[in-house]
Structures are given as C-alpha cells and as structure tokens.
Design a protein around this motif. Structure first.
Motif, PDB file in Angstrom:
ATOM      1  N   LEU A 168     -31.891  74.634  56.577  1.00  0.00           N
ATOM      2  CA  LEU A 168     -31.688  75.937  57.207  1.00  0.00           C
ATOM      3  C   LEU A 168     -30.633  76.717  56.432  1.00  0.00           C
ATOM      4  N   PRO A 169     -30.639  78.047  56.519  1.00  0.00           N
ATOM      5  CA  PRO A 169     -29.628  78.839  55.815  1.00  0.00           C
ATOM      6  C   PRO A 169     -28.220  78.497  56.313  1.00  0.00           C
ATOM      7  N   ILE A 170     -27.301  78.225  55.408  1.00  0.00           N
ATOM      8  CA  ILE A 170     -25.931  77.883  55.825  1.00  0.00           C
ATOM      9  C   ILE A 170     -24.886  78.707  55.080  1.00  0.00           C
ATOM     10  N   THR A 171     -25.314  79.859  54.536  1.00  0.00           N
ATOM     11  CA  THR A 171     -24.327  80.772  53.959  1.00  0.00           C
ATOM     12  C   THR A 171     -23.319  81.164  55.022  1.00  0.00           C
ATOM     13  N   ARG A 172     -23.824  81.368  56.232  1.00  0.00           N
ATOM     14  CA  ARG A 172     -22.975  81.611  57.403  1.00  0.00           C
ATOM     15  C   ARG A 172     -23.432  80.672  58.515  1.00  0.00           C
ATOM     16  N   PHE A 173     -22.496  80.023  59.178  1.00  0.00           N
ATOM     17  CA  PHE A 173     -22.851  79.176  60.317  1.00  0.00           C
ATOM     18  C   PHE A 173     -21.654  79.062  61.246  1.00  0.00           C
ATOM     19  N   SER A 174     -21.908  78.670  62.476  1.00  0.00           N
ATOM     20  CA  SER A 174     -20.829  78.420  63.428  1.00  0.00           C
ATOM     21  C   SER A 174     -20.984  77.026  64.009  1.00  0.00           C
ATOM     22  N   PHE A 175     -19.850  76.433  64.361  1.00  0.00           N
ATOM     23  CA  PHE A 175     -19.834  75.100  64.963  1.00  0.00           C
ATOM     24  C   PHE A 175     -19.332  75.229  66.387  1.00  0.00           C
ATOM     25  N   GLU A 176     -20.098  74.698  67.343  1.00  0.00           N
ATOM     26  CA  GLU A 176     -19.789  74.883  68.755  1.00  0.00           C
ATOM     27  C   GLU A 176     -19.203  73.645  69.413  1.00  0.00           C
ATOM     28  N   GLY A 177     -18.927  72.587  68.640  1.00  0.00           N
ATOM     29  CA  GLY A 177     -18.373  71.372  69.221  1.00  0.00           C
ATOM     30  C   GLY A 177     -19.361  70.690  70.149  1.00  0.00           C
ATOM     31  N   PHE A 178     -18.855  70.028  71.193  1.00  0.00           N
ATOM     32  CA  PHE A 178     -19.722  69.417  72.205  1.00  0.00           C
ATOM     33  C   PHE A 178     -20.091  70.453  73.264  1.00  0.00           C
ATOM     34  N   LEU A 179     -21.313  70.388  73.741  1.00  0.00           N
ATOM     35  CA  LEU A 179     -21.767  71.328  74.753  1.00  0.00           C
ATOM     36  C   LEU A 179     -21.121  71.035  76.109  1.00  0.00           C
ATOM     37  N   PRO A 180     -21.151  72.019  77.025  1.00  0.00           N
ATOM     38  CA  PRO A 180     -20.665  71.763  78.394  1.00  0.00           C
ATOM     39  C   PRO A 180     -21.436  70.611  79.032  1.00  0.00           C
ATOM     40  N   ARG A 181     -20.843  69.965  80.012  1.00  0.00           N
ATOM     41  CA  ARG A 181     -21.446  68.789  80.630  1.00  0.00           C
ATOM     42  C   ARG A 181     -22.482  69.131  81.703  1.00  0.00           C
ATOM     43  N   THR A 182     -22.362  70.293  82.315  1.00  0.00           N
ATOM     44  CA  THR A 182     -23.283  70.622  83.413  1.00  0.00           C
ATOM     45  C   THR A 182     -24.444  71.471  82.908  1.00  0.00           C
ATOM     46  N   ALA A 183     -25.592  71.344  83.586  1.00  0.00           N
ATOM     47  CA  ALA A 183     -26.791  72.076  83.190  1.00  0.00           C
ATOM     48  C   ALA A 183     -26.574  73.583  83.289  1.00  0.00           C
ATOM     49  N   THR A 237     -27.672  85.468  65.018  1.00  0.00           N
ATOM     50  CA  THR A 237     -28.546  85.582  63.849  1.00  0.00           C
ATOM     51  C   THR A 237     -28.200  84.612  62.727  1.00  0.00           C
ATOM     52  N   SER A 238     -27.116  83.870  62.863  1.00  0.00           N
ATOM     53  CA  SER A 238     -26.763  82.877  61.854  1.00  0.00           C
ATOM     54  C   SER A 238     -26.988  81.470  62.391  1.00  0.00           C
ATOM     55  N   THR A 239     -27.095  80.512  61.507  1.00  0.00           N
ATOM     56  CA  THR A 239     -27.278  79.112  61.891  1.00  0.00           C
ATOM     57  C   THR A 239     -26.072  78.631  62.699  1.00  0.00           C
ATOM     58  N   TRP A 240     -26.310  77.811  63.708  1.00  0.00           N
ATOM     59  CA  TRP A 240     -25.203  77.247  64.478  1.00  0.00           C
ATOM     60  C   TRP A 240     -25.503  75.793  64.825  1.00  0.00           C
ATOM     61  N   ALA A 241     -24.459  75.043  65.128  1.00  0.00           N
ATOM     62  CA  ALA A 241     -24.613  73.595  65.319  1.00  0.00           C
ATOM     63  C   ALA A 241     -23.707  73.105  66.439  1.00  0.00           C
ATOM     64  N   PHE A 242     -24.107  71.987  67.030  1.00  0.00           N
ATOM     65  CA  PHE A 242     -23.266  71.364  68.044  1.00  0.00           C
ATOM     66  C   PHE A 242     -23.423  69.849  67.985  1.00  0.00           C
ATOM     67  N   TYR A 243     -22.429  69.141  68.529  1.00  0.00           N
ATOM     68  CA  TYR A 243     -22.481  67.695  68.673  1.00  0.00           C
ATOM     69  C   TYR A 243     -23.010  67.368  70.068  1.00  0.00           C
ATOM     70  N   GLU A 244     -23.710  66.243  70.182  1.00  0.00           N
ATOM     71  CA  GLU A 244     -24.131  65.790  71.505  1.00  0.00           C
ATOM     72  C   GLU A 244     -24.168  64.273  71.542  1.00  0.00           C
ATOM     73  N   SER A 245     -23.990  63.727  72.732  1.00  0.00           N
ATOM     74  CA  SER A 245     -23.988  62.276  72.912  1.00  0.00           C
ATOM     75  C   SER A 245     -25.366  61.786  73.317  1.00  0.00           C
ATOM     76  N   SER A 246     -25.553  60.471  73.250  1.00  0.00           N
ATOM     77  CA  SER A 246     -26.826  59.868  73.649  1.00  0.00           C
ATOM     78  C   SER A 246     -27.109  60.097  75.131  1.00  0.00           C
ATOM     79  N   HIS A 247     -26.056  60.226  75.944  1.00  0.00           N
ATOM     80  CA  HIS A 247     -26.227  60.381  77.395  1.00  0.00           C
ATOM     81  C   HIS A 247     -26.803  61.744  77.782  1.00  0.00           C
ATOM     82  N   ARG A 248     -26.591  62.751  76.912  1.00  0.00           N
ATOM     83  CA  ARG A 248     -26.974  64.108  77.306  1.00  0.00           C
ATOM     84  C   ARG A 248     -27.919  64.798  76.332  1.00  0.00           C
ATOM     85  N   ILE A 249     -28.358  64.124  75.267  1.00  0.00           N
ATOM     86  CA  ILE A 249     -29.177  64.804  74.263  1.00  0.00           C
ATOM     87  C   ILE A 249     -30.478  65.337  74.868  1.00  0.00           C
TER      88      ILE A 249
END
Length: 281
Positions: free
Chosen positions: A125-140, A154-166
């Motif tokens: 994916l394009p990564i000239t610009r991207f943002s990192f959002e850390g871990f997502l909130p725990r509630t739906a 409009t830019s690529t973004w990423a987050f971490y997630e655990s096996s319990h909530r993926i």
C-alpha cells in the motif's frame, strides 16, 4: 559526569533481528529498565548478558522514572527496552524519556525491529504518508466511532490488535467500511507462523472468521486510504497528461510549478493530483 539513557529496540520474534550495536550497549550499560524483566531475561541469557534489571511498566513508570533519571544524573547509563520491538510504540517509556530530556540528559536511540514498519514495508500500500493509531478502543461502540472518523482518511493508516479482539475489530470495521476496501493483516511478524494477507475487507474478515490460526498471535492491520477521484471538470485529461509527463522527468515540486504555469490551474489542486498519482503508482 552524567550518564546516558539508551532507548533500545529488541527483536519482535526472530532473535537474529538484534543489531550488534544493541548488543554492545546492553553489555556496557549499568542497568536495564524493562517492561517485563522475566521476558527480557530470556533474551539476555540467549546472548550471555548479565546486567541488573528493573521493572518499568505502565503501572509504575510515573513514580519509577524520577529514580532512574537520578541514577543517570549521578553517572549511570541505563538501557530502556520493551518486551519486543521499539520502546514507546504502544509500550511504556514516555515518562522516563520526557523526564530525562527535561533534565538535559542525553537520550540516544538504538534502532532495530518494529512491527509497524516491518508490516508497512511489505503491505504493497502507499506509505509516502501514513498514520499509526496504536491499539484500538476495547468496546464495540468506541471502535465503530473510531472507524467512522477514519472513513474519510485519504492516506494509509495502521493499528495494532490482539488475538482476543481481532475478529471483533474487523467485524466492527466491516459495518462502517465498504466490503471492497483494501486492508492488510500482518500476523506474527518475523515469527514461525508469520502470515501476511492483503485482500478486500470482506474477504479478509471471512478468512479470520473461518481460520482459527488467523485469530492467534499479534497483529498489525494496515488500511488503504480512501481514493480521491480527480475532478475532471477542474483538471482535464490534457492537464493530467501534462502533469504525468512532468512527474516522469522532474521532482514533484518542479513538476507542479511547471504544470501551474503551463495549464493555468491552481497550484494546490495540481499538487494534490500529483500526490495521488505517486501514491497510486
């Protein structure tokens, strides 16, 4: 003389992903501050390093950091490490680094493995610009609100997630994003069962739902930015053709400047079109 604080990246899975410099630093420092001393002990034993350890985690770092800064001021050198990867990226350490800098002490990065950067590098994916959002909130509800806010990014973004909530996270995302929206799931980066899936959201979710192994381990999820359609009434096909030709020969800055003069179009509009062209190559 004051000592020094080293912020040391450790392997995220494969122990061979440890730099010679990082090893030398851990051998030379007076003390190692670790998120989980039991976890780091295994790494140190593997490399034959025997140094005093102190626990520095999210529950004690505010009160423990000042004591560590005092030790550095008194001449000791300290290495800060997390359980895996680069400290402070969704890991403890900020209060210590902040206090050390406020006291005018030297803080030196020892770069190395980072799950986020590793996943981005192979995402396609394009990564000239991207943002990192850390871990997502725990509630739906909080996740859905978060995804709604990211829908127009409009830019690529990423987050971490655990096996319990993926699975739950992707299901919440599927309720907001169109099924064809492209994502990448990078699982267990550098480890034995490393898996990288690039697919439309609906297909990626189906794979996670149907394959138990896709719900195990640690995850980096990378999401493509929303595509911007160039307004053909604003920029004609001829204008776009000129811009493409200039970009093939010039830097983006020069190409946009020349295209502005040639077409008479607004510089801001041409610059955005140039960025879109580069990211969608």
């Amino acid at each position: 003389m004051s000592g020094k604080l080293y912020v040391v990246a450790t392997p995220i899975g494969n122990l061979a992903d440890f730099s010679f410099r990082a090893l030398e630093v851990l051998k030379q420092v007076d003390l190692i501050a670790a998120e989980d001393t039991r976890h780091v002990k295994m790494l140190l034993q593997h490399y034959g390093i025997n140094k005093p350890l102190i626990s520095l985690h999210q529950h004690n770092e505010d009160r423990a950091s000042q004591g560590l800064v005092d030790k550095i001021r008194d001449g000791q050198s300290i290495a800060l490490v997390s359980d895996a990867g680069t400290p402070l990226l969704s890991d403890p350490g900020l209060p210590l680094v902040k206090l050390a800098r406020q006291d005018g002490l030297e803080v030196t990065p020892i770069p190395g493995a980072c799950a986020l950067i590793a996943a981005l590098s192979v995402s396609g994916l394009p990564i000239t610009r991207f943002s990192f959002e850390g871990f997502l909130p725990r509630t739906a509800s909080a996740r859905k609100s978060f995804f709604q806010d990211k829908l127009s990014d409009t830019s690529t973004w990423a987050f971490y997630e655990s096996s319990h909530r993926i699975q739950a996270a992707l299901e919440d995302m599927a309720g907001i994003f169109p099924p064809e929206h492209e994502i990448v799931i990078a699982r267990e980066i550098t480890k034995l069962h490393e898996t990288i899936v690039k697919a439309p959201l609906a297909a990626a979710l189906q794979k996670v739902q149907s394959d138990e192994n896709m719900r195990k381990g640690e995850f980096v999820v990378i999401v493509a930015g929303r595509k911007i359609e160039v307004d053909q009434q604003q920029l004609s096909e001829e204008h776009l053709k000129i811009l493409r030709l200039l970009l093939s020969e010039c830097s983006i800055k020069t190409a946009v400047a020349l295209a502005t003069e040639i077409t008479g179009q607004r510089k801001k509009r041409l610059y955005q079109a140039a960025l879109d062209m580069q990211e969608n190559q």
